[in-house]
Design a protein around this motif. Sequence first.
Motif, PDB file in Angstrom:
ATOM      1  N   GLY A 131       0.560  -1.051  -0.432  1.00 43.51           N
ATOM      2  CA  GLY A 131       0.233  -0.341   0.122  1.00 43.51           C
ATOM      3  C   GLY A 131       1.216   1.570  -0.280  1.00 43.51           C
ATOM      4  O   GLY A 131       2.287   1.489   0.529  1.00 43.51           O
ATOM      5  N   LEU A 132       0.437   1.925  -0.518  1.00 41.76           N
ATOM      6  CA  LEU A 132       1.425   3.577  -0.747  1.00 41.76           C
ATOM      7  C   LEU A 132       0.687   4.514  -0.155  1.00 41.76           C
ATOM      8  O   LEU A 132       1.259   4.943   1.114  1.00 41.76           O
ATOM      9  N   CYS A 133      -0.591   5.242  -0.163  1.00 39.10           N
ATOM     10  CA  CYS A 133      -1.495   5.629  -0.100  1.00 39.10           C
ATOM     11  C   CYS A 133      -2.983   6.086  -0.035  1.00 39.10           C
ATOM     12  O   CYS A 133      -3.440   5.924  -1.732  1.00 39.10           O
ATOM     13  N   THR A 134      -3.691   7.234   0.291  1.00 36.48           N
ATOM     14  CA  THR A 134      -4.511   7.328   0.335  1.00 36.48           C
ATOM     15  C   THR A 134      -5.328   8.893  -0.408  1.00 36.48           C
ATOM     16  O   THR A 134      -4.461   9.346  -0.093  1.00 36.48           O
ATOM     17  N   VAL A 135      -5.556   8.761  -1.755  1.00 36.08           N
ATOM     18  CA  VAL A 135      -5.279  10.222  -2.433  1.00 36.08           C
ATOM     19  C   VAL A 135      -7.491  10.822  -2.529  1.00 36.08           C
ATOM     20  O   VAL A 135      -7.930   9.949  -2.682  1.00 36.08           O
ATOM     21  N   PRO A 136      -7.007  12.494  -1.993  1.00 32.61           N
ATOM     22  CA  PRO A 136      -8.313  12.884  -2.471  1.00 32.61           C
ATOM     23  C   PRO A 136      -8.214  12.981  -3.747  1.00 32.61           C
ATOM     24  O   PRO A 136      -7.550  13.235  -4.440  1.00 32.61           O
ATOM     25  N   THR A 137     -10.095  11.862  -4.694  1.00 30.30           N
ATOM     26  CA  THR A 137     -10.203  11.700  -5.841  1.00 30.30           C
ATOM     27  C   THR A 137      -9.998  13.110  -6.738  1.00 30.30           C
ATOM     28  O   THR A 137      -9.417  12.868  -7.753  1.00 30.30           O
ATOM     29  N   TRP A 138     -10.355  14.245  -6.138  1.00 30.73           N
ATOM     30  CA  TRP A 138     -10.698  15.184  -6.941  1.00 30.73           C
ATOM     31  C   TRP A 138      -8.923  15.571  -7.627  1.00 30.73           C
ATOM     32  O   TRP A 138      -8.133  16.561  -8.032  1.00 30.73           O
ATOM     33  N   GLU A 139      -7.947  15.123  -6.403  1.00 31.53           N
ATOM     34  CA  GLU A 139      -6.493  15.490  -6.514  1.00 31.53           C
ATOM     35  C   GLU A 139      -5.667  14.378  -7.617  1.00 31.53           C
ATOM     36  O   GLU A 139      -4.516  14.044  -7.641  1.00 31.53           O
ATOM     37  N   LEU A 140      -6.307  13.308  -7.773  1.00 35.40           N
ATOM     38  CA  LEU A 140      -5.662  12.048  -8.273  1.00 35.40           C
ATOM     39  C   LEU A 140      -5.145  11.946  -9.873  1.00 35.40           C
ATOM     40  O   LEU A 140      -3.636  11.479  -9.652  1.00 35.40           O
ATOM     41  N   ASN A 141      -5.397  12.929 -10.607  1.00 36.11           N
ATOM     42  CA  ASN A 141      -5.035  13.054 -11.367  1.00 36.11           C
ATOM     43  C   ASN A 141      -3.502  14.167 -11.802  1.00 36.11           C
ATOM     44  O   ASN A 141      -2.162  13.290 -11.802  1.00 36.11           O
ATOM     45  N   LYS A 142      -3.716  14.882 -10.474  1.00 32.34           N
ATOM     46  CA  LYS A 142      -2.031  15.859 -10.532  1.00 32.34           C
ATOM     47  C   LYS A 142      -1.028  14.680  -9.811  1.00 32.34           C
ATOM     48  O   LYS A 142      -0.046  14.891 -10.049  1.00 32.34           O
ATOM     49  N   TRP A 143      -1.678  14.454  -8.795  1.00 37.16           N
ATOM     50  CA  TRP A 143      -0.402  13.487  -8.111  1.00 37.16           C
ATOM     51  C   TRP A 143      -0.286  12.155  -8.612  1.00 37.16           C
ATOM     52  O   TRP A 143       1.169  11.872  -8.613  1.00 37.16           O
TER      53      TRP A 143
END
Length: 137
Positions: A28-40
């Motif tokens: 497991g790496l992390c959890t990202v807010p979906t609205w930030e996913l593309n940038k992440w």
Amino acid sequence: MGRIMAIDYGKKRTGIAVTDPLQIIASGLCTVPTWELNKWLEDYMLQEDIDTIVIGEPKQMDYTDSELGGVINAFAKALQIKNPAIKIERMDERFTSKMAFQTMIDSGLNKKQRRNKALVDEIAATIILQSYMDRIR
């Protein structure tokens, strides 16, 4: 050889898991807010070499798309267009959240820790990744 990444896409949060560079261990790496996913993803792929991205495919019990199916399909297509050198795979993600929750219980996490939905998403992404790795071997 690059890493394999798995994405457990959700409305609010998206769980991310990756392999080591030799593609031996899923973590497991992390959890990202979906609205930030593309940038992440863009930032992460500048730092790490990714060969394959496995995106969880949510299906109903009768194999029809779930509520998020169309959104995730569009996300997968856009990701492939933006990153043509990366292989995009889909993997059935039914029951991964339940399996993640059971993993948390088996690991001895207390009730408060098990309420951490971000951790559930990260573990679910790890389960998707490990299932994919088992399938290709």
